[in-house]
Design an enzyme around this catalytic site. Structure first.
Site, PDB file in Angstrom:
ATOM      1  N   HIS A   1      -7.478   9.544  -4.160  1.00 59.22           N
ATOM      2  CA  HIS A   1      -6.117   9.251  -3.672  1.00 59.22           C
ATOM      3  C   HIS A   1      -5.077  10.127  -4.374  1.00 59.22           C
ATOM      4  O   HIS A   1      -4.886  10.020  -5.584  1.00 59.22           O
ATOM      5  CB  HIS A   1      -5.833   7.768  -3.901  1.00 59.22           C
ATOM      6  CG  HIS A   1      -4.489   7.305  -3.408  1.00 59.22           C
ATOM      7  ND1 HIS A   1      -4.327   6.458  -2.327  1.00 59.22           N
ATOM      8  CD2 HIS A   1      -3.235   7.571  -3.843  1.00 59.22           C
ATOM      9  CE1 HIS A   1      -3.039   6.219  -2.134  1.00 59.22           C
ATOM     10  NE2 HIS A   1      -2.353   6.880  -3.048  1.00 59.22           N
TER      11      HIS A   1
ATOM     12  N   ASP B   1      -6.003  10.261   1.212  1.00 57.79           N
ATOM     13  CA  ASP B   1      -7.311  10.135   0.579  1.00 57.79           C
ATOM     14  C   ASP B   1      -8.117  11.350   0.996  1.00 57.79           C
ATOM     15  O   ASP B   1      -8.057  11.768   2.158  1.00 57.79           O
ATOM     16  CB  ASP B   1      -8.023   8.861   1.042  1.00 57.79           C
ATOM     17  CG  ASP B   1      -7.295   7.599   0.600  1.00 57.79           C
ATOM     18  OD1 ASP B   1      -6.553   7.662  -0.391  1.00 57.79           O
ATOM     19  OD2 ASP B   1      -7.471   6.562   1.264  1.00 57.79           O
TER      20      ASP B   1
ATOM     21  N   SER C   1       0.835  -1.200   0.000  1.00 57.44           N
ATOM     22  CA  SER C   1       0.000   0.000   0.000  1.00 57.44           C
ATOM     23  C   SER C   1       0.868   1.248   0.000  1.00 57.44           C
ATOM     24  O   SER C   1       1.792   1.373   0.806  1.00 57.44           O
ATOM     25  CB  SER C   1      -0.902   0.031   1.241  1.00 57.44           C
ATOM     26  OG  SER C   1      -1.495   1.315   1.344  1.00 57.44           O
TER      27      SER C   1
ATOM     28  N   GLU D   1      -9.233   5.524  -8.391  1.00 60.35           N
ATOM     29  CA  GLU D   1      -9.419   6.079  -7.054  1.00 60.35           C
ATOM     30  C   GLU D   1      -9.363   7.597  -7.156  1.00 60.35           C
ATOM     31  O   GLU D   1      -8.292   8.190  -7.034  1.00 60.35           O
ATOM     32  CB  GLU D   1      -8.333   5.571  -6.091  1.00 60.35           C
ATOM     33  CG  GLU D   1      -8.459   4.100  -5.756  1.00 60.35           C
ATOM     34  CD  GLU D   1      -7.670   3.698  -4.502  1.00 60.35           C
ATOM     35  OE1 GLU D   1      -6.982   4.566  -3.922  1.00 60.35           O
ATOM     36  OE2 GLU D   1      -7.753   2.525  -4.138  1.00 60.35           O
TER      37      GLU D   1
ATOM     38  N   HIS E   1       0.044   3.935   1.095  1.00 58.37           N
ATOM     39  CA  HIS E   1      -0.184   4.665   2.350  1.00 58.37           C
ATOM     40  C   HIS E   1       0.930   4.425   3.364  1.00 58.37           C
ATOM     41  O   HIS E   1       1.095   5.218   4.282  1.00 58.37           O
ATOM     42  CB  HIS E   1      -1.551   4.306   2.932  1.00 58.37           C
ATOM     43  CG  HIS E   1      -2.678   5.012   2.228  1.00 58.37           C
ATOM     44  ND1 HIS E   1      -3.048   6.303   2.519  1.00 58.37           N
ATOM     45  CD2 HIS E   1      -3.474   4.619   1.208  1.00 58.37           C
ATOM     46  CE1 HIS E   1      -4.044   6.669   1.727  1.00 58.37           C
ATOM     47  NE2 HIS E   1      -4.320   5.661   0.911  1.00 58.37           N
TER      48      HIS E   1
HETATM   49 ZN   LIG Z   1      -5.562   5.900  -0.726  1.00 56.20          ZN
END
Ligand SMILES: [Zn+2]
Length: 216
Positions: free
Chosen positions: A191, A144, A135, A188, A137
């Site tokens: 993001h 996000d 990820s 997304e 992140h």
């Molecule tokens: Zn994200």
């Protein structure tokens, strides 16, 4: 007896040959993998995806809690962290949006540890979350974001503003709608990833994902 042909090698033709070779070399360097249209690809940008995972113990330096910092955006929780550089860029970006009367951004997620991603992955349906280490992140370089609205984030003026302006502050929309075959992640709209202004501007202008930009 056949007359031997002599190829005359004059200083002028040697000079021209050297110039031509030098020109080809310079052209090769400039069009080569490190330069594209005068833009120097920043190979130091961290790429994280299924084929480029982070280790379990990777924790970014200088994480800051957004709740404790000045911010021109809202937070969905009090425990959202980003690297300091990413926070500064995000703050500048959302302050600029605010000055153009575009408010109401909510940051819903930032840094996520390897262990937290393990939990997210375990709790999600197959294909809905990244494996631990995979990820983005975990880098602390992305967030996000959403806005109060009835439809999806991509139907809002906040989204439109980001699409037009995010690159000026060093951010890219990391998972565009038409690039999931390259990123491995479906669209997304929420993001955003910090890559620095030069790289973000180049990628946005040329419609490149981070994978394409880095040649991965
Ligand atoms: Zn994200």
């Amino acid at each position: 007896m056949a007359k031997r042909k002599r190829v005359s090698v004059t200083p002028v033709s040697v000079t021209l040959l050297i110039l031509a070779l030098a020109g080809m070399f310079v052209l090769g360097v400039f069009v080569g993998k490190n330069m594209s249209g005068g833009h120097k690809v920043d190979k130091s940008i961290l790429l994280v995806n299924e084929s480029h995972p982070l280790s379990r113990d990777y924790v970014p330096d200088s994480l800051v809690n957004l709740y404790e910092k000045r911010h021109s955006f809202r937070l969905s929780r009090s425990d959202i962290y980003l690297t300091y550089e990413t926070y500064l860029a995000a703050q500048q970006m959302f302050a600029a949006a605010e000055s153009e009367d575009v408010n109401g951004f909510y940051i819903t997620s930032g840094y996520r540890s390897y262990e937290r991603q393990q939990e997210v992955y375990a709790e999600s349906k197959p294909g809905y979350a990244q494996k631990p280490g995979c990820s983005e992140h975990q880098t602390g370089l992305c967030f996000d974001v959403t806005a109060e609205n009835v439809g999806g984030f991509e139907t809002t003026r906040q989204y439109d503003w980001l699409r037009l302006n995010a690159h000026k502050y060093g951010f890219i929309q990391r998972y565009p709608v038409d690039k999931s075959h390259i990123t491995g992640i479906s669209y997304e709209p929420w993001h955003y990833r910090y890559v620095g202004i030069d790289a973000a501007t180049y990628m946005t202008a040329h419609g490149l994902t981070l994978e394409e930009y880095l040649g991965q």
